[in-house]
Every structure is written in structure tokens, then in C-alpha cells.
Design a protein around this motif. Structure first.
Motif, mmCIF file in Angstrom:
data_model
loop_
_atom_site.group_PDB
_atom_site.id
_atom_site.type_symbol
_atom_site.label_atom_id
_atom_site.label_comp_id
_atom_site.label_asym_id
_atom_site.label_seq_id
_atom_site.Cartn_x
_atom_site.Cartn_y
_atom_site.Cartn_z
ATOM 1 N N ALA A 12 0.835 -1.205 0.000
ATOM 2 C CA ALA A 12 0.000 0.000 0.000
ATOM 3 C C ALA A 12 0.868 1.252 0.000
ATOM 4 O O ALA A 12 0.554 2.243 -0.673
ATOM 5 N N GLY A 13 1.986 1.225 0.740
ATOM 6 C CA GLY A 13 2.885 2.368 0.765
ATOM 7 C C GLY A 13 3.535 2.629 -0.576
ATOM 8 O O GLY A 13 3.759 3.783 -0.962
ATOM 9 N N ALA A 14 3.832 1.551 -1.320
ATOM 10 C CA ALA A 14 4.399 1.710 -2.659
ATOM 11 C C ALA A 14 3.385 2.349 -3.598
ATOM 12 O O ALA A 14 3.735 3.192 -4.437
ATOM 13 N N TYR A 15 2.122 1.961 -3.455
ATOM 14 C CA TYR A 15 1.065 2.573 -4.271
ATOM 15 C C TYR A 15 0.947 4.062 -3.946
ATOM 16 O O TYR A 15 0.863 4.906 -4.852
ATOM 17 N N ILE A 16 0.948 4.404 -2.661
ATOM 18 C CA ILE A 16 0.803 5.807 -2.249
ATOM 19 C C ILE A 16 1.961 6.646 -2.782
ATOM 20 O O ILE A 16 1.764 7.753 -3.303
ATOM 21 N N LEU A 17 3.195 6.131 -2.678
ATOM 22 C CA LEU A 17 4.347 6.876 -3.173
ATOM 23 C C LEU A 17 4.313 7.006 -4.701
ATOM 24 O O LEU A 17 4.733 8.027 -5.248
ATOM 25 N N SER A 18 3.832 5.977 -5.386
ATOM 26 C CA SER A 18 3.702 6.058 -6.841
ATOM 27 C C SER A 18 2.703 7.145 -7.229
ATOM 28 O O SER A 18 2.949 7.940 -8.152
ATOM 29 N N ARG A 19 1.574 7.184 -6.544
ATOM 30 C CA ARG A 19 0.571 8.213 -6.815
ATOM 31 C C ARG A 19 1.145 9.601 -6.530
ATOM 32 O O ARG A 19 0.936 10.546 -7.297
#
Length: 388
Positions: free
Chosen positions: A93-100
Motif C-alpha cells: 500500500a505504501g508503494a502505491y501511495i508513493l507512486s501516486r
């Protein structure tokens, strides 16, 4: 937004910003990695900010009844208030947030390490499965299945039990359910692989160097491979870690620290200069402007080696092209620019991740084409490749 700051920003260097996965917080997700000796050697040159998603830190109080937990998009929008100019390390989930965050603020992100990243929205089959799982099992079992494969749940009992107890006892269960629901409601990142030379400036994709990491038995393998297929291949490296499952930063911190070290070197932070940033646009000895390359290191190798490499390059101008397609450049330093047989030759020293090799190798290369230091694939213009 809960955050833990370590160190102070150093000059114009970026801050390392971490974001954890569901069921974890910054301690349980990143302590093993950031306490590893090789990682401590790197982070002494950078400030570090660990971000916890709302309500996920240890001993966090429950949210009031009716609280509307932030969406993934909203969580990413909270990050500019924490820090700007970052190298992000995110898991799940943190990787998704940083990608966004990087898609919305490309000038604020210098690089991304994305572990177990899933660029897709939850499909209807996944949605139905999660609903069924929610009816038949508790939130802890659901999160454990997110982190560990079926085989890992059986074969790695000590690790699994440690994290099961952490998820069940250290994280507020109601808060965790809200964070999980927010992640399951994520939008597709809507990124696509650019066609180099055609639309890389207009297509929606990550523009910073990116290192994608996944364990070879992780439940996230397919998602990470899908993400890799949507990113610019000249700026993206996929690291599929052997003998590792869903928590590579915990199970293989040494391998990940080494990969991160070469990743930041490839971005221009040189180990030989104690990770001091190498300025873009250094001048080569020939006077050419070579963006992203280090200045020539005149004493890095004897002159006779230069000429031996040149002679071999002239005899075999297209050697080892198969290897070129299977390997990646981690960083490049221009050693010298020499004129021979009417041609201007660039001689490089680099660290490369070779196909089927466990550790990066120090290499030399000769080329008639200037090569910048922010390349993912070994350039086809390199006509000689020597492992030192």
C-alpha cells in the motif's frame, strides 16, 4: 500524519521517505532494513522520514464512530506537508501511495524503490474474494494472506508467527480495517509504458528512476511484473529476489541494502565520494557535455588498459550484445575520452547487474556514443564489456 524524522537534511540531497504496507507500521516494516549495517552506512549521508498511515502506529487510539478514513489518493496528497525532494521506499500500500505521489508531483521525487507494488485497482474477482474472506475470516488472516504465500505460511513458521502476533496485538484492529478498506478501494494508477522517442514526454508514467522489488515466492509477483511492463524501461529495474517471499526488506535486508546502494549511486550519489552528489552536466575531457555523467577519473585505470580496450573494441565492435539485453547498468563514470583511428572513444567504468549473477560487477566499457549515468539497460552502443 504520523511521522518519525531521523537526521537532518544534508545540503541539496533528497530525504529518504518510507511508507509501510497494511498491517504494519514503520517499525515493523522497515526496522530490520534500516538497522542493517550496510543500510546504516548509506543513511548516515541522508535524512530519513518514516511515515505511518493514520491510526497504524503502535498504541494508536481508535477513530471515532463514523470517521471517514482517507482514500489512497488523499493519503498521497498528505505527503507534501511532510517533506519534499525525496527518494521514496514503499511496500505494498505504501508503494502505491508513493507512486501516486510521484505521478502528481514528479518534480518532488528523485527516485522510487517500490516493493510489492500493485498498479491496478482491485478487480471484481478480487473484490468478491475479499468480501468472502471478510465473512469467513478475521482481519488478521486477510492481512497475512496479503503478505505471505500459502507455502510461506507453512514453511516459515517463526516469521509468520511473529508478524501474526504483531498485526493482532500491536495494531488497532478497527483502524487496520479502515486502512485495508482504503487500499482495497484504490484506483488504477493508469500508467502506461512510453514509446521511446515518440511519446515519453506525454504519456502518463513515472518519470523518476525506479527500482521494483519482489520476492520470488511473494503473492505480489504478478502485480509487480505488471507494473514493470507499464514503466519506462530506460528508467526502471526489476529486482526479483531469490529465496524470498512477501517481506524482502525483512527476510533479505542485506540484498536489498546492496541494491539500494547501487540504485542511489546510479542516481549520482557516488560511494567513492562518500555518497556526495555528482553534478549533472560534468565536462568530459573532449569538451562534450555529458548530462548525468561523473567527471573523468584520470587515474582510475592505467593508460595501457585504455589502449588495450580500444584495440579490442576495434577488432570486435559488436561483442556481447546478448548480454546487453539481459543486464542493467547501476551507475556510470566516464574515465577518459580518447581519439583513435579518427574516432572519439568514450571509456567508462560502471557497476552493472549482470544476468544470472548474484552480486553487481565492476565493469569497463568502450563506446563511440556518450552515455549518461541514468540508464537502466546496458546501451547497445557499448562495443566492449569487461568484468573487473
Amino acid at each position: 500524519i504520523p511521522s518519525c524524522f531521523k537526521g537532518v537534511p544534508k545540503g541539496n540531497r533528497p530525504v529518504i521517505l518510507t511508507y509501510h504496507d497494511i498491517g504494519l507500521n514503520h517499525k515493523s516494516c522497515f526496522n530490520t532494513l534500516f538497522n542493517f549495517e550496510d543500510m546504516l552506512e548509506i543513511t548516515q549521508h541522508f535524512a530519513v522520514v518514516h511515515v505511518d498511515a493514520p491510526g497504524q502506529q503502535e498504541a494508536a487510539p481508535p477513530f471515532p464512530t463514523g470517521y471517514q478514513y482517507p482514500t489512497m489518493d488523499e493519503l498521497s496528497e498528505m505527503l507534501p506537508s511532510v517533506m519534499t525532494h525525496v527518494i521514496g521506499i514503499g511496500v505494498g500500500a505504501g508503494a502505491y501511495i508513493l507512486s501516486r505521489f510521484a505521478l502528481n508531483n514528479p518534480t518532488l521525487v528523485e527516485g522510487l524503490v517500490l516493493i510489492n507494488v500493485d498498479p491496478c485497482a482491485e478487480g471484481w474477482i478480487d473484490w468478491a474474494a475479499s468480501k468472502l474472506s471478510g465473512w469467513t475470516s478475521n482481519i488478521v488472516d486477510t492481512v497475512m494472506a496479503h503478505h505471505f504465500s500459502t507455502d510461506e505460511l507453512t514453511d516459515n513458521q517463526e516469521l509468520v508467527q511473529t508478524y501474526r502476533l504483531h498485526i493482532a496485538q500491536d495494531i488497532n484492529q478497527d483502524n487496520l480495517a479502515l486502512f485495508c478498506a482504503s487500499y482495497n478501494g484504490r484506483r488504477d494508477l493508469e500508467i502506461e509504458r512510453p514509446v521511446i522517442g515518440l511519446n515519453e514526454d506525454t504519456v502518463n508514467t513515472l518519470t523518476c528512476p525506479s527500482l521494483l522489488v519482489v520476492g520470488d515466492t511473494s503473492p505480489a509477483v504478478e502485480a509487480v511484473v505488471e507494473c514493470n511492463s507499464r514503466l519506462n524501461p530506460t528508467k526502471t529495474t526489476l529486482f526479483k529476489m531469490a529465496d524470498c517471499g512477501g517481506l524482502p526488506q525483512v527476510v533479505q535486508p542485506g540484498k536489498l541494502a546492496e541494491a539500494f546502494k547501487y540504485f542511489v549511486q546510479g542516481m549520482g550519489y557516488s560511494k567513492s565520494e562518500d555518497l556526495i552528489s555528482v553534478p549533472n552536466g560534468s565536462q568530459a575531457t573532449s569538451g562534450e557535455h555529458m548530462e548525468g555523467c561523473a567527471a573523468p577519473q584520470r587515474n582510475a585505470t592505467p593508460n595501457r588498459s585504455y589502449w588495450r580496450m580500444l584495440q579490442a573494441a576495434e577488432r570486435s565492435p559488436r561483442r556481447l550484445q546478448t548480454l546487453s539485453r539481459l543486464s542493467h547498468v547501476l551507475n556510470v563514470n566516464l574515465l577518459s575520452s580518447v581519439k583513435s583511428t579518427g574516432r572519439q572513444w568514450q571509456i567508462y567504468q560502471s557497476w552493472c547487474s549482470l544476468a544470472n549473477a548474484k552480486r553487481p560487477a565492476q565493469c569497463w566499457a568502450v563506446s563511440t556514443t556518450p552515455t549518461c549515468g541514468r540508464r537502466a539497460l546496458i546501451p547497445p552502443s557499448w562495443s566492449l564489456f569487461l568484468t573487473v
